[in-house]
Write a protein that holds these residues in place. Structure first.
Motif, mmCIF file in Angstrom:
data_model
loop_
_atom_site.group_PDB
_atom_site.id
_atom_site.type_symbol
_atom_site.label_atom_id
_atom_site.label_comp_id
_atom_site.label_asym_id
_atom_site.label_seq_id
_atom_site.Cartn_x
_atom_site.Cartn_y
_atom_site.Cartn_z
ATOM 1 N N LEU A 8 35.491 -74.247 -13.508
ATOM 2 C CA LEU A 8 35.932 -74.048 -11.856
ATOM 3 C C LEU A 8 36.148 -72.878 -11.688
ATOM 4 O O LEU A 8 35.706 -72.115 -10.688
ATOM 5 C CB LEU A 8 37.293 -74.773 -12.192
ATOM 6 N N TYR A 9 36.744 -71.819 -12.555
ATOM 7 C CA TYR A 9 36.651 -70.482 -12.428
ATOM 8 C C TYR A 9 35.429 -69.833 -12.344
ATOM 9 O O TYR A 9 35.146 -68.913 -11.437
ATOM 10 C CB TYR A 9 37.563 -69.504 -13.479
ATOM 11 N N LEU A 12 34.180 -70.308 -9.046
ATOM 12 C CA LEU A 12 34.994 -69.408 -7.761
ATOM 13 C C LEU A 12 34.329 -68.028 -8.121
ATOM 14 O O LEU A 12 33.945 -67.440 -7.096
ATOM 15 C CB LEU A 12 36.375 -69.521 -8.376
ATOM 16 N N LYS A 15 31.113 -67.657 -6.445
ATOM 17 C CA LYS A 15 31.142 -67.466 -5.164
ATOM 18 C C LYS A 15 31.640 -66.290 -4.553
ATOM 19 O O LYS A 15 30.940 -65.556 -3.720
ATOM 20 C CB LYS A 15 32.072 -68.468 -4.739
ATOM 21 N N LEU A 16 32.622 -65.695 -5.312
ATOM 22 C CA LEU A 16 33.330 -64.453 -4.933
ATOM 23 C C LEU A 16 32.335 -63.216 -5.056
ATOM 24 O O LEU A 16 32.426 -62.278 -4.163
ATOM 25 C CB LEU A 16 34.629 -64.178 -5.380
ATOM 26 N N ARG A 19 29.992 -62.641 -2.384
ATOM 27 C CA ARG A 19 30.774 -62.038 -1.047
ATOM 28 C C ARG A 19 30.718 -60.642 -1.169
ATOM 29 O O ARG A 19 30.960 -60.057 0.008
ATOM 30 C CB ARG A 19 31.951 -62.454 -0.828
ATOM 31 N N THR A 20 30.491 -59.931 -2.370
ATOM 32 C CA THR A 20 30.430 -58.512 -2.483
ATOM 33 C C THR A 20 29.004 -57.887 -1.890
ATOM 34 O O THR A 20 28.064 -58.838 -2.149
ATOM 35 C CB THR A 20 30.902 -58.062 -3.807
ATOM 36 N N TYR A 191 42.417 -55.828 -12.606
ATOM 37 C CA TYR A 191 43.070 -57.057 -12.717
ATOM 38 C C TYR A 191 44.391 -57.338 -13.155
ATOM 39 O O TYR A 191 45.435 -57.741 -13.027
ATOM 40 C CB TYR A 191 42.250 -58.350 -13.374
#
Ligand SMILES: Nc1ncnc2c1ncn2[C@@H]1O[C@H](COP(=O)(O)OP(=O)(O)OP(=O)(O)O)[C@@H](O)[C@H]1O
Ligand SMILES: [Mg+2]
Lengths: 363, 302
Positions: A8-9, A12, A15-16, A19-20, A191
């Motif tokens: 799941l992570y 994610l 996907k992110l 976007r960069t 983080y």
């Protein structure tokens, strides 16, 4: 560890990542640029002089001297003389020389009889070598002053020689793999500072799960970059690597175990990095020595001996050696040791980092 | 009522700083419990220890029967958390964030419904980094609700929200309470605690200085009500006013009221003297006044 959460992570994160702007650039475009760059510099033809190894198995004579003078005068070649008795194939491999010319013991006597043979060593299918073969023959005829004589070339094929560009393929793969260090060294302190780990822990995603998902992400993206590099090398620059199914599989194992090791190094460095400013310092301090000393851009053998000692202390060196053994020399036996080294060191560093991560959690 | 949280002699030390200095309290199932206290009092530290984010130095803590330092995956499914400095991945959208939490915690909540609850539907596809401070906060609240938890920690949920949003989040908290959920609320808005909380604990310098229902605290700590008289505009001062009234600002007079007799006699004399009065009211002490008094006093060091 829960696989469902890791995936799941992973989804994610992927996907992110897309976007960069910089993410896809470093994943796809940068490897393409690198490979095109290295390919054009070191690929067939190349720039500057072609290295040839020349060996004379007979007595010295004006004919030999004349040929050497002609090679040099042509401006096309840089000549390395191989002492008689030495194995020319090994010499070529050791010095990354693609073309070898051997004057047999009877050359001088035969040429005075207007018919002689020279041995021409090259990798089968090497375009440059076959283009240069008649050129070299002509230079021998001119150099010996025997334009009316007949000189035959006896072709000796040497496998595992490769072109310079071949040498750079494993190196570029090594480059892609230490890229992960950069991401880790930036991501971990960020983080921590932004308390993303805490927020993820509310979703039950533990640090080890985060690490597994992130490492999986680097594994997939690195393999993608590497397939791109490999593909361009093969399709555009005709690299002649030893590509066999076991070889490719073993390369993947080497890449993945390297990834494990370098991600662990990145993680450890990331844990010791407080903020973004020091991140670039830390990342570069690890990255560049490895890049320049581990045989990525030039063979370790050209380094002064004290730097060679340093090189053999750097983990990337073992990664490069392993990939070269497989892809250039089809030699699988010692690779095992290098893989074991990387896997053990990787696991050890991971264990140490996660110990540190849990201890640092509560400051 | 069953105790869902129990804390005994909790302490937390950061190096030499003792942020929490031996506090004890409990929270009953189904109530809104509010921790109040000035900046640096140790509220967030306490909450984060209960959430299992921080380790305690000493003391005994039980949350849903768990020691928060030894929690498992079920704990996170039963507990919702809005941390004080809520933050998340910069390029995630609110919808994706909620989908991630719902998926990871195997919850049955509907992400869009959650977004409606916090009034964030029209920003559901905007990157987190592009949300305003208040919108981020609302997403944090939605995430805290995403697992349909029975116990919800909200560390300053309405900080940074505009008055309308604050009211609507307060309504959300009321609804949660009516659903039988337990809410652990930290806030600086005392009227919020007064309106919402069943019980309140006031902390200062890492110690609980008072505890009870808001009414209990007010009753226990109040000194007196205050009569406020403000004069008509052109009457900045008035000499004919009864004795006890003291001018607080131009045209505004106050007087402590300790008995009804006092009050009536003052009102009588004002009525008789025909002073042009703009407004007369009785100011009751509220939680804020009590808080000011309780916190203004340095706690006993012993
Ligand atoms: N990680 C930390 N390291 C060192 N000291 C800390 C840390 N976190 C909090 N403190 C200190 O502990 C004390 C209590 O902090 P805490 O965050 O619990 O206060 P708070 O009551 O939540 O305040 P606020 O109302 O401002 O949120 C403060 O003096 C703070 O400086
Ligand atoms: Mg706080």
């Amino acid at each position: 560890m829960n696989l469902k959460r890791i995936l799941l992570y992973f989804r994610l994160h992927t996907k992110l990542f897309f976007r960069t702007r910089s993410g896809p650039f470093f994943l796809i475009i940068f490897p393409v640029i690198l490979m095109l760059l290295f390919g054009s510099i070191f690929g067939s033809g190349g720039i500057g002089k072609t290295s040839i190894a020349v060996q004379n198995d007979g007595p010295d004579s004006p004919y030999i001297q004349g040929s050497l003078a002609a090679f040099n005068a042509s401006g096309l070649f840089s000549v390395s003389l191989v002492p008689a008795g030495e194995n020319i194939t090994s010499y070529m491999k050791a010095n990354s020389i693609d073309i070898g010319v051997v004057f047999p013991a009877n050359f001088t006597s035969s040429i005075s009889n207007r018919s002689a043979v020279v041995q021409y060593y090259s990798e089968p299918g090497d375009q440059t070598a076959s283009t240069l073969q008649p050129v070299i023959l002509n230079l021998i005829l001119t150099g010996t002053g025997s334009t009316t004589a007949t000189v035959y070339t006896q072709e000796v094929s040497v496998s595992g020689l490769g072109k310079a560009v071949d040498y750079y393929i494993p190196a570029l793969l090594g480059y892609t793999i230490i890229n992960g260090i950069f991401s880790m060294v930036y991501e971990v302190p960020n983080y921590r500072k932004d308390r993303i780990f805490r927020q993820l822990s509310f979703a039950n995603l533990s640090k080890p799960e985060w690490l597994a998902a992130t490492t999986l992400f680097y594994a997939v993206t690195t393999l993608i970059s590497d397939v791109i590099i490999f593909g361009i090398g093969v399709s555009v620059f005709n690299v002649s690597l030893q590509v066999s199914i076991p070889g490719i599989l073993l390369s993947v194992v080497v890449i993945l175990s390297g990834l494990l090791l370098f991600t662990a190094i990145g993680l450890l460095a990331g844990l010791y990095t407080k903020d973004e400013e020091s991140a670039s310092l830390v990342a570069n301090t690890i990255f560049f020595p490895m890049l320049f000393l581990s045989g990525v851009f030039y063979p370790i053998s050209v380094l002064p001996s004290y730097l060679q000692t340093v090189a053999y202390a750097l983990p990337l060196t073992y990664f490069n050696l392993a990939l070269k053994d497989i892809l250039l020399y089809n030699a699988f036996s010692q690779v095992l040791l290098e893989i074991v080294f990387m896997v053990l060191a990787g696991i050890g560093l991971f264990a140490f980092s996660s110990f540190l991560a849990t201890r640092k959690q509560d400051e | 009522m069953s105790e869902i949280i129990k804390v005994e002699n909790l302490t937390k030390r950061y190096g030499t700083l003792e942020a929490v200095r031996g506090i004890s309290f409990h929270v009953n199932a189904g109530e809104v419990f509010s921790l109040l206290g000035p900046n640096g009092a140790g509220k967030t530290t306490t909450v984060e220890i209960l959430e299992g984010v921080r380790k305690r130095t000493s003391g005994h803590v039980a949350v849903l029967g768990y020691d928060p330092e030894k929690i498992d995956e079920t704990f996170r499914k039963r507990v919702g958390v809005l941390p004080q400095d809520f933050n998340f991945l910069q390029r995630i959208t609110p919808l994706e964030a909620l989908e991630f939490f719902i998926g990871s915690l195997e919850s049955r909540m509907d992400p869009v419904e959650l977004l409606k609850t916090v009034d964030l539907v029209d920003r559901k596809d905007v990157y987190f980094s592009k949300l305003s401070g208040g919108q981020k906060q609302k997403l944090g609240i939605a995430i805290a609700l995403s697992n349909d938890a029975e116990l919800i920690f909200l560390d300053e949920p309405t900080a940074g929200l505009d008055p309308i949003s604050r009211k609507s989040i307060q309504q959300v908290m009321r609804n949660l309470r009516s659903l039988g959920k337990t809410i652990f609320l930290t806030t600086h808005y005392l009227e919020e605690a007064e309106k919402l909380a069943d019980r309140v604990a006031i902390v200062n310098h890492g110690i609980i200085v008072d505890e009870g229902t808001p009414e209990e605290l007010v009753q226990k700590n109040k000194t007196h009500d205050t009569l406020v008289v403000s004069l008509a505009r052109d009457h900045a001062t008035e000499t004919a006013l009864p004795k006890g009234l003291v001018m607080k600002s131009p045209g505004v007079y106050e007087m402590p009221v300790t008995s009804n007799d006092d009050l009536f006699s003052v009102l009588d004399s004002i009525a008789k003297s025909r002073i042009p009065v703009d407004n007369i009211y009785l100011k009751r002490e509220n939680l804020e006044d009590v808080f000011m008094r309780v916190v203004g006093v340095e706690p006993d060091e012993s």
